[in-house]
Design a protein around this motif. Structure first.
Motif, mmCIF file in Angstrom:
data_model
loop_
_atom_site.group_PDB
_atom_site.id
_atom_site.type_symbol
_atom_site.label_atom_id
_atom_site.label_comp_id
_atom_site.label_asym_id
_atom_site.label_seq_id
_atom_site.Cartn_x
_atom_site.Cartn_y
_atom_site.Cartn_z
ATOM 1 N N ARG A 105 34.634 33.049 20.559
ATOM 2 C CA ARG A 105 35.563 32.491 21.538
ATOM 3 C C ARG A 105 36.943 33.144 21.435
ATOM 4 O O ARG A 105 37.630 33.342 22.446
ATOM 5 N N HIS A 157 33.968 32.886 33.466
ATOM 6 C CA HIS A 157 33.016 32.024 32.764
ATOM 7 C C HIS A 157 32.502 32.788 31.548
ATOM 8 O O HIS A 157 32.258 34.003 31.620
ATOM 9 N N LYS A 203 34.908 28.877 39.995
ATOM 10 C CA LYS A 203 34.234 28.631 38.722
ATOM 11 C C LYS A 203 32.737 28.466 38.891
ATOM 12 O O LYS A 203 31.952 29.015 38.105
ATOM 13 N N ARG A 246 29.955 30.763 37.060
ATOM 14 C CA ARG A 246 28.922 30.189 36.183
ATOM 15 C C ARG A 246 27.527 30.543 36.679
ATOM 16 O O ARG A 246 26.653 30.944 35.893
ATOM 17 N N LEU A 265 43.142 22.453 33.712
ATOM 18 C CA LEU A 265 43.003 21.930 32.357
ATOM 19 C C LEU A 265 44.097 20.893 32.152
ATOM 20 O O LEU A 265 45.287 21.196 32.311
ATOM 21 N N ARG A 281 38.841 20.562 32.959
ATOM 22 C CA ARG A 281 38.720 20.626 31.507
ATOM 23 C C ARG A 281 39.872 19.841 30.895
ATOM 24 O O ARG A 281 40.892 19.613 31.542
ATOM 25 N N ASP A 295 41.557 28.114 24.705
ATOM 26 C CA ASP A 295 40.449 27.393 25.351
ATOM 27 C C ASP A 295 40.502 27.577 26.863
ATOM 28 O O ASP A 295 39.458 27.749 27.515
ATOM 29 N N GLU A 329 37.525 29.098 29.190
ATOM 30 C CA GLU A 329 36.911 28.231 30.196
ATOM 31 C C GLU A 329 37.081 28.763 31.611
ATOM 32 O O GLU A 329 36.168 28.674 32.433
#
Length: 699
Positions: A252, A275, A379, A383, A465, A491, A509, A513
């Motif tokens: 990550r 993603h 998004k 994905r 987020l 998120r 993060d 994301e």
């Protein structure tokens, strides 16, 4: 490919539930069951149909009608209005209009003339493939196991070896009218066949009963899965591993550094959203010896290809060396080379009437030891593109294990990607919303202003987020927003804005994301009230820590990400009227808020050269939904002004020039304006949303 009994496909058909259903309702039921398992078909992939006796609305006579998944639908989530309905006699009459394969695209224009009952749902290009199979129920799925057979060099022989005469085989043909006629001819010549494998494409199965068709589809797919499981048991995939995966947190961390850099390059025409996928399937592939060679061949199934482009971009990361800085240094050259190669592909394959060159950037980025990154206009699409490439990985694994994997020929791939019918579909898509592709971070996200601002952005197509220190409220806010806008775009991060490490982690993060950042709404806050002689150093420092230092920390990290992306950005400080107008018994709060405002001015100067705009919203007395007004601050301010809790809001309203209450949604509207393209020429500004307070007039 599955090897464990507990992972076998489950027959989910419930006779009690299906009893009493009409044939169209059984079609919907069957479709949703099939689409609920991504091993059967991917999102938006495949289609289903049923030939149903209906009553003609004009003549009252019984008539046969084809119900078939409409253009652009998804069998897993389709509803009744997602099916096109067409007269079968008119579809059969179309054969007399067909002028040959070079004119087959014009047949799509005749499909609206076959519409039953004025159904507005557009029929898809696959309609003839369902219409001309002489069975009541037809399933067309894209299971990895069957596409692995279809994409193998000797796919015809493998199909016969696995299924015998039960399932036939047809060579590659682009979906359309001609392929529908091929299917009809196959059925006439092979009346006992239960389906067919289409080379490089997928599976067709059929029956005269809805449940039997569903169970047949499951059976054929399971047999393919079982055959692969038996043939490939114990074999390392893709020639075996040459890299070892980093641990999950390290993966990550690498992705968090790569994704904003990639995003900056691919967001030239529109903002893109990222993603990240580091599933076991992806890691096995990106770490493998044969990964680069297989990736260069591209995907086989048209649905895979349309979502993932001609081929992925493999980044030159070595997990053993951890050479992330080198990768980032070379990233501009790698991306430029991919664009050049894509433009050359376009020039080699284009026709006189081909649409103009589209975005030449890669969709899929493979990183050894780390995983897969995908970028798209939103998004969900990013994905889903990753899911499609994972399907392609499964196909490549299966085909290369038992034979030789074969991708779509380059010209065929181009003719699908730049198909005029596909271009027409793209042109019909609705105009993007005002914040489509934008990514926002909202601190104080569980409070009234933070939640309202997040919802305003989500409504305009942004990803958000929410960061807050209150975990319980944060989770509840997330679930409420997910219910309205979907899980893809929301998120949360538990974050104390005074904790430097926590702030940095939240941005990492966010990068993993969504790919990066376009908008920061710095809104986290507290409030305190006390005469200066009763203001402790601890209380003074708490205000400064949260309202000044906290705003500095989240803005500093935002600048770091935005500079890496180099596509500009917007920072909105939610300050206060008290940052401009002094207020009794609130020296710590007012001074900290004034610090916020001056920090914003300084950042506006620094950010302008790279298109980072910094502006301020000054609310006043936003009581409703505010966490600040739930505790001591409410009691303290009521005491200061000699009123009670119930009278405080009325007092604030009456003291304003406009005599109106200020609500969280009012602040959210200002925060939307200052982050949107509508204010693209504004920076260093202050917008008071206080219903009018002459002491806070900006001068």
């Amino acid at each position: 490919m599955l090897t464990r009994a507990e992972n076998r496909l489950q027959n989910l058909w419930d006779d009690a539930r299906a009893e009493g259903m009409s044939e169209p309702e059984k079609l919907l039921y069957r479709s949703n069951l099939l689409g609920s398992d991504k091993r059967i078909t991917n999102y938006g992939g495949g289609n289903t149909s049923a030939k149903v006796t209906e009553t003609d609305p004009l003549t009252g006579a019984p008539i046969e009608v084809l119900w078939v998944k409409g253009s652009g639908g998804d069998v897993g989530s389709i509803k009744m209005d997602g099916f096109a309905t067409l007269y079968m006699d008119k579809l059969n009459a179309l054969k007399g209009k067909y002028r040959g394969v070079e004119f087959e695209d014009e047949m799509v224009g005749y499909l609206p003339h076959c519409t039953f009952n004025l159904n507005p749902r557009a029929a898809s290009i696959d309609t003839p493939l369902h219409a001309y199979v002489p069975k009541k129920h037809v399933d067309h799925m894209h299971p990895d196991a069957i596409i692995a057979i279809a994409a193998a060099k000797n796919s015809r022989a493998l199909t016969q070896e696995i299924f015998g005469a039960e399932i036939g085989w047809l060579p590659w043909k682009r979906p359309g009218y001609e392929l529908g006629l091929w299917l009809e001819e196959f059925c006439e010549k092979n009346p006992n066949a239960k389906g067919v494998v289409l080379e490089s494409h997928g599976l067709f199965t059929w029956d005269d009963d809805a449940k039997a068709c569903y169970e047949l589809t499951l059976d054929i797919i399971q047999r393919g899965m079982d055959w692969f499981a038996e043939r490939t048991a114990g074999q390392p995939g893709f020639g075996g591993a040459v890299h070892q995966s980093l641990d999950p947190q390290a993966r990550r961390s690498v992705a968090a550094r790569l994704m904003p850099a990639i995003r900056g390059f691919v967001s030239g025409n529109q903002h893109m959203v990222g993603h990240f996928d580091d599933s076991d399937t992806v890691l096995e592939f990106v770490n493998a010896r044969d990964m680069r060679a297989l990736a260069a061949l591209g995907t086989s199934c048209p649905d895979h290809f349309l979502r993932t482009k001609i081929c992925p971009l493999v980044l030159d990361f070595d997990p053993a060396k951890g050479n992330i800085d080198e990768v980032l240094t070379n990233l501009p050259e790698q991306i430029a080379q991919y664009r050049n190669d894509y433009a050359a592909y376009y020039d080699r394959c284009k026709h006189d009437d081909s649409p103009a060159l589209r975005d030449p950037n890669a969709v899929v980025y493979l990183v050894p030891g780390v995983g897969m990154i995908t970028f798209a206009k939103d998004k969900a699409t990013a994905r889903i593109s990753g899911e499609f490439y994972t399907n392609a990985i499964n196909v490549m694994r299966g085909a290369s294990a038992v034979s030789e994997y074969v991708g779509l020929p380059e010209q065929e791939a181009f003719d699908i990607e730049y198909w005029l019918l596909e271009e027409a579909k793209l042109q019909r898509m609705p105009k993007p919303k005002g914040m489509a592709g934008r990514v926002a971070l909202v601190t104080g996200g569980a409070g009234g202003i933070g939640t309202a601002t997040a919802e305003r952005y989500l409504r305009e197509g942004a990803c958000v987020l929410l960061a807050d220190i209150n975990t319980e409220s944060l989770t509840a806010t997330q679930e409420a927003l997910v219910q309205k806008y979907g899980r893809d775009v929301v998120r949360i991060a538990e974050m104390n804005v005074t904790d430097e490490a926590a702030v940095a982690q939240a941005y990492a993060d966010l990068a993993v994301e969504f790919g990066g950042l376009d908008i920061l709404v710095s809104n986290a806050g507290i409030a305190s009230s006390a005469p200066v002689e009763e203001t402790s150093l601890a209380l003074w420092q708490k205000n400064m820590d949260i309202l000044s230092t906290g705003y500095f920390l989240v803005s500093r990290e935002a600048f770091k990400v935005m500079r890496v992306q180099d596509i500009g950005g917007a920072i909105v400080f939610v300050a206060s009227k008290n940052g401009l107008a002094a207020s009794p018994n609130a020296s710590a709060y007012c001074t900290a808020k004034a610090s916020e405002i001056h920090l914003a001015r300084c950042l506006a100067l620094e950010g302008a050269e790279v298109g980072i705009r910094v502006n301020v919203v000054n609310p006043d007395a936003v009581l409703r939904g505010s966490k600040i007004w739930e505790g001591e601050w409410l009691e303290q301010r009521a005491s200061t002004y000699g009123t009670d809790k119930g009278g405080l809001e009325e007092m604030y309203r009456n003291r304003s020039l406009l005599k109106r209450s200020v609500l969280p949604e009012d602040i959210a509207e200002a925060a939307y304006f200052l982050a949107s393209d509508q204010s693209a020429k504004s920076t260093g500004n202050i917008v008071n949303v206080d219903a009018g307070n002459k002491e806070a007039f900006t001068r």
